[in-house]
Design a protein around this motif. Structure first.
Motif, PDB file in Angstrom:
ATOM      1  N   ILE A   1      50.003  34.243  43.932  1.00 16.13           N
ATOM      2  CA  ILE A   1      49.506  35.466  42.992  1.00 16.13           C
ATOM      3  C   ILE A   1      48.286  35.237  42.332  1.00 16.13           C
ATOM      4  O   ILE A   1      47.529  36.239  42.139  1.00 16.13           O
ATOM      5  CB  ILE A   1      50.652  35.237  41.774  1.00 16.13           C
ATOM      6  N   ALA A   2      47.745  33.979  42.273  1.00 13.20           N
ATOM      7  CA  ALA A   2      46.448  33.631  41.814  1.00 13.20           C
ATOM      8  C   ALA A   2      45.424  34.135  42.913  1.00 13.20           C
ATOM      9  O   ALA A   2      44.315  35.010  42.423  1.00 13.20           O
ATOM     10  CB  ALA A   2      46.242  32.378  41.631  1.00 13.20           C
ATOM     11  N   TYR A   3      45.625  34.121  43.964  1.00 13.18           N
ATOM     12  CA  TYR A   3      44.757  34.706  44.936  1.00 13.18           C
ATOM     13  C   TYR A   3      44.537  36.077  44.973  1.00 13.18           C
ATOM     14  O   TYR A   3      43.579  36.739  45.093  1.00 13.18           O
ATOM     15  CB  TYR A   3      45.115  34.162  46.630  1.00 13.18           C
ATOM     16  N   GLY A   4      45.965  36.589  44.580  1.00 13.16           N
ATOM     17  CA  GLY A   4      45.868  38.264  44.751  1.00 13.16           C
ATOM     18  C   GLY A   4      45.123  38.619  43.552  1.00 13.16           C
ATOM     19  O   GLY A   4      44.549  39.631  43.480  1.00 13.16           O
ATOM     20  N   MET A   5      45.332  37.897  42.447  1.00 14.41           N
ATOM     21  CA  MET A   5      44.750  38.423  41.054  1.00 14.41           C
ATOM     22  C   MET A   5      43.068  38.335  41.398  1.00 14.41           C
ATOM     23  O   MET A   5      42.366  39.328  40.995  1.00 14.41           O
ATOM     24  CB  MET A   5      44.879  37.251  39.989  1.00 14.41           C
ATOM     25  N   LEU A   6      42.697  37.395  42.039  1.00 17.28           N
ATOM     26  CA  LEU A   6      41.171  37.192  42.539  1.00 17.28           C
ATOM     27  C   LEU A   6      40.909  38.749  43.490  1.00 17.28           C
ATOM     28  O   LEU A   6      39.713  39.182  42.887  1.00 17.28           O
ATOM     29  CB  LEU A   6      40.977  35.959  43.054  1.00 17.28           C
ATOM     30  N   LEU A   7      41.657  38.875  44.219  1.00 17.86           N
ATOM     31  CA  LEU A   7      41.403  40.020  45.178  1.00 17.86           C
ATOM     32  C   LEU A   7      41.450  41.319  44.253  1.00 17.86           C
ATOM     33  O   LEU A   7      40.607  42.073  44.774  1.00 17.86           O
ATOM     34  CB  LEU A   7      42.459  40.172  46.371  1.00 17.86           C
ATOM     35  N   PHE A   8      42.133  41.398  43.259  1.00 12.61           N
ATOM     36  CA  PHE A   8      42.298  42.437  42.483  1.00 12.61           C
ATOM     37  C   PHE A   8      41.034  42.758  41.811  1.00 12.61           C
ATOM     38  O   PHE A   8      40.530  43.902  41.757  1.00 12.61           O
ATOM     39  CB  PHE A   8      43.562  42.426  41.464  1.00 12.61           C
ATOM     40  N   VAL A   9      40.726  41.622  41.318  1.00 12.12           N
ATOM     41  CA  VAL A   9      39.167  41.865  40.431  1.00 12.12           C
ATOM     42  C   VAL A   9      38.435  42.447  41.451  1.00 12.12           C
ATOM     43  O   VAL A   9      37.479  42.938  41.075  1.00 12.12           O
ATOM     44  CB  VAL A   9      38.875  40.486  39.614  1.00 12.12           C
ATOM     45  N   LEU A  10      38.275  41.721  42.660  1.00  8.90           N
ATOM     46  CA  LEU A  10      37.317  42.184  43.666  1.00  8.90           C
ATOM     47  C   LEU A  10      37.456  43.427  44.197  1.00  8.90           C
ATOM     48  O   LEU A  10      36.629  44.215  44.564  1.00  8.90           O
ATOM     49  CB  LEU A  10      37.326  41.143  44.660  1.00  8.90           C
ATOM     50  N   SER A  11      38.708  43.959  44.224  1.00  9.12           N
ATOM     51  CA  SER A  11      38.846  45.439  44.809  1.00  9.12           C
ATOM     52  C   SER A  11      39.126  46.457  44.002  1.00  9.12           C
ATOM     53  O   SER A  11      38.595  47.692  44.393  1.00  9.12           O
ATOM     54  CB  SER A  11      40.180  45.412  45.498  1.00  9.12           C
ATOM     55  N   VAL A  12      39.196  46.307  42.564  1.00  5.83           N
ATOM     56  CA  VAL A  12      39.788  47.521  41.504  1.00  5.83           C
ATOM     57  C   VAL A  12      38.628  48.196  41.765  1.00  5.83           C
ATOM     58  O   VAL A  12      38.631  49.633  41.493  1.00  5.83           O
ATOM     59  CB  VAL A  12      40.169  47.041  40.484  1.00  5.83           C
TER      60      VAL A  12
ATOM     61  N   VAL B   1      39.542  43.392  50.958  1.00 11.56           N
ATOM     62  CA  VAL B   1      39.330  44.392  49.693  1.00 11.56           C
ATOM     63  C   VAL B   1      39.823  45.829  50.535  1.00 11.56           C
ATOM     64  O   VAL B   1      40.278  46.641  49.979  1.00 11.56           O
ATOM     65  CB  VAL B   1      37.848  44.259  49.231  1.00 11.56           C
ATOM     66  N   LEU B   2      39.255  46.316  51.647  1.00 11.09           N
ATOM     67  CA  LEU B   2      39.278  47.369  52.241  1.00 11.09           C
ATOM     68  C   LEU B   2      40.834  47.694  52.393  1.00 11.09           C
ATOM     69  O   LEU B   2      41.436  48.914  52.203  1.00 11.09           O
ATOM     70  CB  LEU B   2      38.857  47.757  53.566  1.00 11.09           C
ATOM     71  N   ILE B   3      41.581  46.668  52.784  1.00 13.46           N
ATOM     72  CA  ILE B   3      43.100  46.669  53.146  1.00 13.46           C
ATOM     73  C   ILE B   3      43.776  47.068  51.484  1.00 13.46           C
ATOM     74  O   ILE B   3      44.760  47.976  51.689  1.00 13.46           O
ATOM     75  CB  ILE B   3      43.486  45.540  53.749  1.00 13.46           C
ATOM     76  N   ILE B   4      43.208  46.408  50.703  1.00  9.58           N
ATOM     77  CA  ILE B   4      43.975  46.457  49.497  1.00  9.58           C
ATOM     78  C   ILE B   4      43.533  47.822  48.963  1.00  9.58           C
ATOM     79  O   ILE B   4      44.644  48.630  48.310  1.00  9.58           O
ATOM     80  CB  ILE B   4      43.400  45.475  48.324  1.00  9.58           C
ATOM     81  N   VAL B   5      42.528  48.421  49.192  1.00  9.67           N
ATOM     82  CA  VAL B   5      42.067  49.629  48.687  1.00  9.67           C
ATOM     83  C   VAL B   5      43.004  50.707  49.351  1.00  9.67           C
ATOM     84  O   VAL B   5      43.627  51.631  48.759  1.00  9.67           O
ATOM     85  CB  VAL B   5      40.746  49.979  48.743  1.00  9.67           C
ATOM     86  N   SER B   6      42.892  50.671  50.734  1.00 10.34           N
ATOM     87  CA  SER B   6      43.751  51.546  51.370  1.00 10.34           C
ATOM     88  C   SER B   6      45.108  51.471  51.387  1.00 10.34           C
ATOM     89  O   SER B   6      45.784  52.487  51.358  1.00 10.34           O
ATOM     90  CB  SER B   6      43.477  51.708  52.847  1.00 10.34           C
TER      91      SER B   6
ATOM     92  N   SER C   1      31.211  47.727  40.448  1.00 10.10           N
ATOM     93  CA  SER C   1      30.400  46.549  40.934  1.00 10.10           C
ATOM     94  C   SER C   1      30.264  45.335  40.082  1.00 10.10           C
ATOM     95  O   SER C   1      30.276  44.256  40.745  1.00 10.10           O
ATOM     96  CB  SER C   1      28.948  46.946  41.369  1.00 10.10           C
ATOM     97  N   GLY C   2      30.241  45.474  38.920  1.00 13.85           N
ATOM     98  CA  GLY C   2      30.263  44.274  38.051  1.00 13.85           C
ATOM     99  C   GLY C   2      31.404  43.533  38.084  1.00 13.85           C
ATOM    100  O   GLY C   2      31.388  42.429  38.237  1.00 13.85           O
ATOM    101  N   LEU C   3      32.391  44.297  38.079  1.00 19.65           N
ATOM    102  CA  LEU C   3      33.875  43.615  38.255  1.00 19.65           C
ATOM    103  C   LEU C   3      33.757  42.515  39.654  1.00 19.65           C
ATOM    104  O   LEU C   3      34.293  41.607  39.763  1.00 19.65           O
ATOM    105  CB  LEU C   3      35.054  44.471  38.398  1.00 19.65           C
ATOM    106  N   ALA C   4      33.330  43.398  40.724  1.00 18.15           N
ATOM    107  CA  ALA C   4      33.171  42.551  41.969  1.00 18.15           C
ATOM    108  C   ALA C   4      32.310  41.311  41.682  1.00 18.15           C
ATOM    109  O   ALA C   4      32.606  40.208  42.231  1.00 18.15           O
ATOM    110  CB  ALA C   4      32.403  43.488  42.958  1.00 18.15           C
ATOM    111  N   GLY C   5      31.307  41.686  41.151  1.00 16.23           N
ATOM    112  CA  GLY C   5      30.358  40.486  40.695  1.00 16.23           C
ATOM    113  C   GLY C   5      31.085  39.228  40.011  1.00 16.23           C
ATOM    114  O   GLY C   5      30.930  38.135  40.389  1.00 16.23           O
ATOM    115  N   LEU C   6      31.863  39.726  38.838  1.00 18.99           N
ATOM    116  CA  LEU C   6      32.684  38.678  38.278  1.00 18.99           C
ATOM    117  C   LEU C   6      33.784  38.008  39.216  1.00 18.99           C
ATOM    118  O   LEU C   6      33.941  36.852  39.233  1.00 18.99           O
ATOM    119  CB  LEU C   6      33.485  39.307  37.186  1.00 18.99           C
ATOM    120  N   GLY C   7      34.311  38.895  40.068  1.00 19.56           N
ATOM    121  CA  GLY C   7      35.151  38.314  41.100  1.00 19.56           C
ATOM    122  C   GLY C   7      34.365  37.356  42.101  1.00 19.56           C
ATOM    123  O   GLY C   7      35.232  36.245  42.432  1.00 19.56           O
ATOM    124  N   GLY C   8      33.271  37.739  42.270  1.00 18.66           N
ATOM    125  CA  GLY C   8      32.483  36.690  43.181  1.00 18.66           C
ATOM    126  C   GLY C   8      32.422  35.174  42.835  1.00 18.66           C
ATOM    127  O   GLY C   8      32.557  34.266  43.172  1.00 18.66           O
ATOM    128  N   ALA C   9      31.909  35.337  41.404  1.00 17.97           N
ATOM    129  CA  ALA C   9      31.680  34.122  40.625  1.00 17.97           C
ATOM    130  C   ALA C   9      32.951  33.258  40.390  1.00 17.97           C
ATOM    131  O   ALA C   9      33.115  32.166  40.900  1.00 17.97           O
ATOM    132  CB  ALA C   9      31.185  34.511  39.179  1.00 17.97           C
TER     133      ALA C   9
END
Lengths: 287, 329, 251
Positions: free
Chosen positions: A13-24, A227-232, A199-207
């Motif tokens: 779930i934690a990993y998923g949350m990170l991916l969410f911030v990266l993908s949204v 990210v592409l998989i999550i989005v699609s 993009s800002g959220l992506a940056g946050l996710g990266g950090a």
């Protein structure tokens, strides 16, 4: 005492949350303008490297670098949007794919040149190190923090979409661009703002990702696939969809590595293709 | 170009479209130069011919039908592994091996085409990516069949036509690859200039109009995709046979991405675009093989950004645009 | 009594809670010259999209002659003789007019699957294509790539592509839309010159054109048929004038 499976679930779930911030961010901009931005994770990578530089060279506290990472990625995205992306809103899918992949390649090379190819460590505050014991399970404090941040982001996004005028404009534009324009909504400007936010959220996710998965110049591509998989799978333009898909992918990935390492990424790719064939616009997407 | 093209009949005009241009003859004659000028580079030349054939296959679906595929290497790899396995298990005859491998790839392509033809835009891109990655993972996991990351060993080819051994210097290899490329090229050229080719261009030019003129776009796409898969498989098979080795690289995303870059560089939808792009890309990569991969991809990135912003139809597109403007003056 | 060339019964469509077509019943006799008019947003193009299969109705039937085509896909309907033109040019921008019409004729003749013989070898098809172009005065610009054609010529090409399918029923969506006045005459001459066995339904905003060409007018408002009748009846109808009152005439 809780079984180890809950530990795996928690990590997933934690990993998923990170991916969410990266993908949204990518989900919303794709749903809004159908603009395929494969450089999305390059912005995430930028956020990560900004955080690292601020901590290691300028001795900022880690938590302070998070807003900086967000801001840096957002600002750079505005520059790119003005200079390049703007001209390709009505261009073919192929052109968008090629341009943004090209930018991603460039970003990887620049990162390698400036920071070297090895993973960069970052020092997290003592507050976030170690675990909290809950029912016999050691839950990582950093992961709890991550989940907290992601939930806060989700709430802000959902509230913003529902209750602000900007949010209404975004929803209208995602729903029916032509009609939104007809109503006087400046869709291009809405897109530019949404793009900066995403993009800002992506940056946050990266950090945030540095502590969990490490940061190296290949980040821009390694996580792009996820990210592409999550989005699609989640559906273009859907926050709920990205959330659900991110958790699904996060848990599957961690559980897969733990219980069935031979399967590897195979299952995730299969799930994606299957979902897309069943629902081409994603689980929660429209059209 | 003005509308005044003198009194040429419609049929005459359409027939003239498929006539060979002198530059084409020059191009194909030039492909013989490596034998004379660069005899030490014949293996590279063979690789270029193989890659050019692969790029040609992608052009059919991308340049002509407008399908963006990020997983086309799946068919290249299927062809390569098929040809390799055939030889490994006893049948080392090259020509029949090619036909069989191409057929296998074509059959898989036919099956996949039913999926591909039903989707468009982002969904289609993601499905092609997903299928390509699945193919890679499958090849990676199936050590017992493919050798996994160690590659397929034990390939040994019989002499071509019973006479020409695959020698160390690459003479046979290059002749073999070039001949295959040329023959398939002739076929593809025919296809492009046929009614089917015109239909593919129609699909690319305006998807919405096709059903409105009674066209079954999906059937056309399935056919084009199957043919493209078979040719890609053929290219992979040639690689397997001439190098007597198959590695995971042949079915990797990198190969799919590289061929896309080559095609776009040369100019998609112009028949020779993939060939030109392959030559430039492969020669450049050979020349710059010393530098680290990320810096190589830096220049590829710059190239892609430049092509998209400045030269949307690649090198051939830019040249024909330039030539057309000069003609007007 | 022979069946109408095209008819619809109870045709309805809604996008979510927004109805765009309500219980539409239309009968086009063979050889008819019917006009479909109505204010912007009345659902005229939507109706054509429903008839041609680009949109799926929520309820109702569409019959071409005696055959129920409601379940058929767009290309199937074209093969049975129902063609349309688009309000916004939907042409093959990178092909020239000859190639475009040749493609359409090739598809009709079922020869588009052939990949072993050149396009130039099928003289029957090419002659037919050129013939259609000539009749629409596009013969001498047929080698020019479509995107370089003047707008009026492009509108004529729209019609040419539809005619290449040898339709029995032709639905024209604002054939002269956006065409400068100097060129719109050509478009209407082309429409006037169409064969008498061809059944026409055209959407048009310009009342002069409507009264000149139509034998019967259907008025669509808010997705349902407001009224229909001969031009004289419609011209005299106070309700119709009210519906148009205050609405600027759009090209």
């Amino acid at each position: 005492m809780l079984l180890p499976v809950f530990g795996v679930l928690f990590d997933g779930i934690a990993y998923g949350m990170l991916l969410f911030v990266l993908s949204v961010g990518l989900s919303v901009t794709l749903g809004l303008m159908n603009f395929v931005n494969l450089a999305h994770c390059a912005f995430a990578m930028l956020g990560g490297y900004v955080a690292i530089t601020l901590v290691n060279d300028f001795h900022w506290p880690f938590l302070g670098t998070l807003p900086a990472a967000f801001a840096a990625a957002a600002i750079v995205s505005v520059v790119f949007e003005r200079a390049l992306y703007r001209r390709l809103y009505r261009a073919s899918d192929l052109d968008q794919v090629l341009l943004t992949i090209g930018l991603a390649f460039i970003s990887v090379a620049v990162a390698a040149y400036v920071f070297g190819t090895t993973q960069q460590p970052v020092e997290t505050p003592a507050l976030l190190r170690g675990t909290i014991d809950i029912l016999g399970l050691g839950l990582g404090k950093y992961r709890l923090f991550l989940i907290g941040i992601a939930l806060a982001v989700t709430l802000l996004l959902v509230a913003g979409l529902e209750y602000t005028r900007f949010g209404a404009q975004v929803r209208a534009s995602v729903d029916n661009q032509r009609m939104a324009r007809g109503l006087g909504i400046d869709v291009d400007r809405t897109f530019a703002s949404t793009f900066a936010l995403g993009s800002g959220l992506a940056g946050l996710g990266g950090a945030l990702a540095i502590e969990i998965v490490g940061l190296d110049p290949n980040f821009a591509f390694t996580y792009l696939v996820y990210v592409l998989i999550i989005v699609s799978v989640g559906g273009l333009g859907s926050i709920a969809g990205s959330f659900a898909a991110a958790i699904l992918i996060g848990v599957s990935d961690v559980a897969g590595k733990y219980y069935a390492p031979e399967l590897g990424a195979f299952l995730i790719y299969l799930v994606m293709v299957a979902v897309l064939m069943w629902r081409p616009a994603g689980l929660f997407g429209r059209r | 170009m003005t509308a005044n093209t003198v009194a040429i009949s419609p049929q005459g005009y359409l027939q003239a479209q498929s006539r060979w241009h002198p530059l084409e003859f020059a191009f194909w004659l030039a492909t013989l130069l490596p034998f004379v000028l660069f005899p030490d580079y014949l293996s590279l030349a063979s690789q270029i011919a193989i890659t050019a054939l692969f790029a040609l296959s992608l052009d059919i679906i991308l340049g002509y039908a407008g399908i963006v595929s990020l997983g086309h290497a799946a068919f290249f790899g299927i062809g390569a592994y098929s040809a390799g396995l055939l030889s490994k298990y006893g049948w080392g005859e090259p020509l029949s091996g090619l036909i069989i491998a191409a057929t296998v790839a074509g059959l898989v392509g036919f099956a996949v085409s039913f999926i591909i033809s039903r989707f468009r835009h982002f969904t289609l891109i993601m499905i092609t990516l997903g299928l390509g990655l699945l193919a890679f993972e499958a090849a990676n996991r199936a050590h017992w069949l493919t050798g996994g990351s160690d590659g397929l060993q034990g390939i040994s080819m019989w002499p071509v036509l019973g006479l020409f051994r695959f020698d160390l210097y690459g003479y046979t290899a290059y002749t073999y690859s070039l001949a295959t490329l040329f023959l398939v090229f002739l076929g593809v050229r025919r296809l492009i200039n046929s009614p089917f080719g015109l239909a593919l261009r129609g699909i690319r030019e305006n998807w919405v109009r096709m059903p409105a003129i009674g066209a079954d776009s999906r059937a056309h796409i399935r056919k084009a995709f199957t043919i493209a898969a078979a040719i890609a498989g053929l290219a992979g098979a040639v690689l397997a046979q001439t190098t007597e080795n198959v590695s995971l690289e042949s079915i990797s995303f990198q190969r799919s991405a590289d061929v896309l870059v080559m095609l776009v560089l040369g100019g998609a939808g112009r028949l020779y675009g993939g060939l030109i792009g392959a030559i430039i890309f492969m020669v450049a990569r050979d020349q710059f093989s010393g530098i680290a991969p990320q810096y190589w991809y830096f220049w590829i990135g710059v190239l892609l950004v430049t092509v998209v912003m400045v030269l949307p139809n690649g090198i051939l597109g830019g040249l024909s645009h330039f030539y057309a403007r000069r003609k007007r003056k | 009594m022979s069946a109408p060339a095209l008819s619809t019964r109870g045709l309805s469509k809604a996008f979510g809670s927004l109805p765009v077509a309500r219980d539409i019943a239309i009968n086009l006799p063979v050889g008819a010259r019917y006009a479909l008019i109505g204010p912007n947003g009345a659902g005229k193009t939507t109706l054509i999209n429903l008839m041609t299969g680009m949109l799926t109705p929520n309820a109702g039937q569409i019959l071409l002659g005696e055959e129920d085509i409601t379940a058929l896909g767009p290309q199937e309907r074209v093969r049975r003789g129902l063609a349309r033109t688009f309000q916004i040019n939907t042409l093959f921008a990178g092909l020239n007019a000859l190639e475009a019409v040749t493609l359409a004729v090739t598809e009709r003749r079922g020869r588009a699957g052939r990949f072993w013989r050149g396009v130039g070898s099928d003289s029957e098809t090419i002659d037919e294509a050129y013939d259609i172009l000539r009749k629409l005065k596009l013969g001498d610009s047929c080698y020019q790539v479509t995107r370089e054609l003047p707008y009026g010529r492009q509108r004529l090409l729209e019609i040419a592509l539809a005619l290449a399918t040898k339709p029995k029923v032709l639905l024209l969506d604002e054939p002269a839309a956006g065409v400068p006045p100097e060129e719109s005459g050509e478009v209407f001459e082309a429409v006037a010159g169409l064969s008498d066995d061809l059944t026409l339904l055209f959407i048009e905003h310009d009342m002069h054109v409507v009264f000149r060409f139509a034998s019967h007018i259907i008025v669509l408002v808010g997705g349902s048929i407001f009224t229909e009748g001969t031009p004289a009846e419609i011209a005299a109808d106070a309700g119709v004038r009210e519906v148009y009152l205050g609405k600027r005439k759009h090209g």
